[in-house]
Design a protein around this motif. Structure first.
Motif, short mmCIF file in Angstrom:
data_model
loop_
_atom_site.label_atom_id
_atom_site.label_comp_id
_atom_site.label_asym_id
_atom_site.label_seq_id
_atom_site.Cartn_x
_atom_site.Cartn_y
_atom_site.Cartn_z
N LEU A 9 0.83 -1.20 0.00
CA LEU A 9 0.00 0.00 0.00
C LEU A 9 0.87 1.26 0.00
O LEU A 9 0.59 2.22 -0.72
N ILE A 10 1.93 1.24 0.80
CA ILE A 10 2.83 2.41 0.87
C ILE A 10 3.57 2.60 -0.45
O ILE A 10 3.61 3.71 -1.00
N LEU A 11 4.17 1.52 -0.96
CA LEU A 11 4.93 1.62 -2.20
C LEU A 11 4.03 1.97 -3.38
O LEU A 11 4.41 2.76 -4.26
N GLY A 12 2.83 1.40 -3.40
CA GLY A 12 1.90 1.71 -4.48
C GLY A 12 1.47 3.16 -4.49
O GLY A 12 1.18 3.73 -5.55
N ASN A 13 1.45 3.77 -3.31
CA ASN A 13 1.06 5.17 -3.20
C ASN A 13 2.15 6.12 -3.69
O ASN A 13 1.87 7.15 -4.31
N TYR A 14 3.42 5.77 -3.42
CA TYR A 14 4.52 6.68 -3.74
C TYR A 14 5.20 6.36 -5.07
O TYR A 14 5.94 7.20 -5.59
N LEU A 15 4.99 5.17 -5.63
CA LEU A 15 5.68 4.79 -6.86
C LEU A 15 5.40 5.74 -8.04
O LEU A 15 6.32 6.04 -8.81
N ILE A 46 2.76 -11.51 -5.15
CA ILE A 46 4.13 -10.99 -5.20
C ILE A 46 4.62 -10.88 -6.64
O ILE A 46 5.31 -9.94 -7.02
N ALA A 47 4.24 -11.87 -7.47
CA ALA A 47 4.71 -11.89 -8.86
C ALA A 47 3.98 -10.87 -9.74
O ALA A 47 4.54 -10.35 -10.70
N THR A 48 2.73 -10.57 -9.39
CA THR A 48 1.91 -9.70 -10.24
C THR A 48 2.53 -8.33 -10.49
O THR A 48 2.55 -7.86 -11.64
N PRO A 49 3.05 -7.61 -9.45
CA PRO A 49 3.63 -6.28 -9.72
C PRO A 49 4.87 -6.31 -10.60
O PRO A 49 5.32 -5.26 -11.07
N ALA A 50 5.46 -7.49 -10.79
CA ALA A 50 6.63 -7.59 -11.66
C ALA A 50 6.23 -7.97 -13.09
O ALA A 50 6.78 -7.43 -14.05
N MET A 54 1.75 0.43 -12.35
CA MET A 54 2.39 -0.41 -11.34
C MET A 54 1.94 -0.01 -9.94
O MET A 54 1.73 -0.86 -9.06
N GLY A 55 1.80 1.30 -9.70
CA GLY A 55 1.32 1.77 -8.40
C GLY A 55 -0.08 1.27 -8.09
O GLY A 55 -0.37 0.86 -6.97
N LYS A 56 -0.96 1.29 -9.12
CA LYS A 56 -2.33 0.80 -8.92
C LYS A 56 -2.32 -0.70 -8.62
O LYS A 56 -3.07 -1.18 -7.75
N ILE A 57 -1.48 -1.45 -9.35
CA ILE A 57 -1.40 -2.90 -9.12
C ILE A 57 -0.93 -3.19 -7.69
O ILE A 57 -1.51 -4.03 -6.99
N MET A 58 0.11 -2.49 -7.24
CA MET A 58 0.65 -2.72 -5.90
C MET A 58 -0.35 -2.32 -4.82
O MET A 58 -0.50 -3.01 -3.81
N PHE A 59 -1.04 -1.22 -5.04
CA PHE A 59 -2.04 -0.78 -4.05
C PHE A 59 -3.18 -1.79 -3.97
O PHE A 59 -3.62 -2.16 -2.87
N PHE A 60 -3.65 -2.28 -5.11
CA PHE A 60 -4.72 -3.27 -5.15
C PHE A 60 -4.25 -4.58 -4.51
O PHE A 60 -4.98 -5.21 -3.73
N ASP A 61 -3.01 -5.00 -4.82
CA ASP A 61 -2.46 -6.22 -4.20
C ASP A 61 -2.34 -6.07 -2.68
O ASP A 61 -2.56 -7.02 -1.93
N LEU A 66 2.89 -7.98 -14.68
CA LEU A 66 1.91 -7.15 -15.39
C LEU A 66 2.49 -5.82 -15.87
O LEU A 66 2.24 -5.41 -17.01
N PRO A 67 3.25 -5.07 -15.03
CA PRO A 67 3.83 -3.81 -15.54
C PRO A 67 4.80 -4.03 -16.70
O PRO A 67 4.91 -3.17 -17.58
N THR A 68 5.51 -5.16 -16.70
CA THR A 68 6.42 -5.45 -17.81
C THR A 68 5.64 -5.61 -19.11
O THR A 68 6.02 -5.05 -20.15
N VAL A 69 4.54 -6.36 -19.05
CA VAL A 69 3.70 -6.54 -20.23
C VAL A 69 3.09 -5.21 -20.65
O VAL A 69 3.06 -4.86 -21.84
N PHE A 70 2.60 -4.44 -19.66
CA PHE A 70 1.98 -3.14 -19.95
C PHE A 70 2.96 -2.20 -20.64
O PHE A 70 2.63 -1.56 -21.65
N SER A 71 4.18 -2.10 -20.10
CA SER A 71 5.16 -1.16 -20.65
C SER A 71 5.59 -1.57 -22.05
O SER A 71 5.82 -0.70 -22.91
N TYR A 72 5.71 -2.87 -22.30
CA TYR A 72 6.11 -3.31 -23.64
C TYR A 72 5.01 -3.01 -24.65
O TYR A 72 5.30 -2.56 -25.77
N ARG A 73 3.75 -3.25 -24.29
CA ARG A 73 2.64 -2.93 -25.18
C ARG A 73 2.57 -1.41 -25.44
O ARG A 73 2.26 -0.97 -26.54
#
Length: 358
Positions: free
Chosen positions: A124-130, A190-194, A160-167, A196-203
């Protein structure tokens, strides 16, 4: 960055080493306490880990600080983000060491609860500040197509921040899940924030190229990349093979000597229990427990375990066999052991009853 935060650097380093200092001061007392509570178990392994682990974490802490400080000169970050860097490792050191202390002191703790709440709050903290993070090589989505394009970086950081906050929110609710369900859910979260953002950024990068807003990246590998790929290709199979051996192999050998029960176990310390120290022996058809400390794999469960029926106890058992022989010592300590299957467990029970009498 470090010069401006000398007090944080000193305080965080002291917090990391605090558990090691406590373990050194109370080494003998804690070792005796564990021996009195857990049959055949010594606190020396836990205490040694509590001394060595903070030292390793301190080294890792300063590597992180130096790398971040070096990158911070070129890519200044939000002060709250750099402040978090100072206390990630100290919190980890106190968290892990606190679990070890709780086990040695006999406190009834829920590792699932601690992991769920700690990881949830951290995300929650990292997702807020990322989303406040600017392009850099130490934190954030450090892919080639994000580091070379600020628009891609900002979009991926927000995602990535939204994913981490939701997780993080989901993590807080995982404490109510059954343990067999909690573990795979935790790994996925734990694996999702690594992933999904990789796929998102490549697309995002592919869309930019298609729209003509940026040039296609040249993926020609340099010499250092080839060396890194070669090292990975060699070490990864070795690591996976080593983990597979630990997870799938190992045996527990129970011998009935003239004066004592002797247990010889792979990957764990052996145990000798005199028959005169045994107060009760009983057979149970269904016995499961949660590991607190020791060695656990897809084949073996050994060390300090806990369940509602027996409380904290010592276990030497095959993971897939749920039948067990429960031994209560004259001082109240409990030992659980079994064979590779139900028939082998019944044979152990019969042999032990013959040795100790009814």
């Amino acid at each position: 960055m470090i010069k401006e935060n000398k007090i944080k650097a000193i305080a965080s380093s002291a917090l990391i080493l605090l558990p090691a200092l406590i373990a050194l001061i109370f080494f003998d007392r804690l070792n005796v306490l564990v021996a009195q509570r857990l049959l055949g178990q010594s606190a020396r392994g836990m205490l040694l880990m509590m001394i060595l682990l903070p030292c390793f974490l301190l080294l890792l802490h300063w590597v992180m600080l130096l790398v971040t400080a070096h990158d911070h000169r070129k890519n200044p970050q939000h002060r709250k983000l750099t402040g978090i860097i100072f206390f990630i490792i100290p919190v980890l050191s106190l968290f892990v060491s606190g679990i070890f202390f709780a086990i040695m002191l006999g406190w009834q703790i829920s590792i699932q609860l601690l992991c769920g709440v700690t990881l949830g709050v951290a995300m929650l903290i990292l997702g807020n500040y990322l989303p406040k993070c600017t392009p850099n090589h130490t934190m954030g989505p450090r892919m080639r197509w994000t580091l070379t394009n600020e628009e891609n970086w900002r979009a991926t950081c927000r995602f990535m921040g939204k994913i981490m906050f939701f997780d993080g929110l989901i993590f807080l609710f995982t404490v109510f899940l059954p343990l067999p369900v909690f573990i795979p859910v935790m790994l996925v979260l734990i694996a999702t924030p690594a992933i999904l953002p990789t796929v998102f950024s490549y697309r995002f990068y592919k869309k930019q190229v298609a729209a003509g807003t940026r040039e296609r990246l040249d993926y020609k590998t340099n010499r250092s990349s080839k060396v890194a790929a070669l090292i990975t290709a060699v070490t990864l199979p070795l690591i996976l093979g080593f983990c597979a051996v630990l997870m799938l192999t190992g045996d527990i050998t129970v011998s009935f000597e003239s004066e004592a029960l002797y247990i010889e176990a792979d990957y764990h310390e052996d145990l000798t229990l005199p028959y005169t120290d045994i107060a009760e022996v009983r057979y149970v058809e269904e016995d499961r427990a949660t590991r607190q400390y020791g060695f656990g794999s897809l084949r073996l469960d050994m060390g300090v375990y806990q369940n509602e029926a027996l409380g904290t106890h010592t276990r030497y058992a095959y993971h897939k066999c749920h039948a067990a022989v429960v031994i209560t010592a004259t001082d109240g300590q409990i030992l659980v052991l079994n064979g590779i299957d139900e028939d082998a467990t019944k044979a152990l029970y019969s042999s032990l009853r013959e040795k100790v009498g009814s």
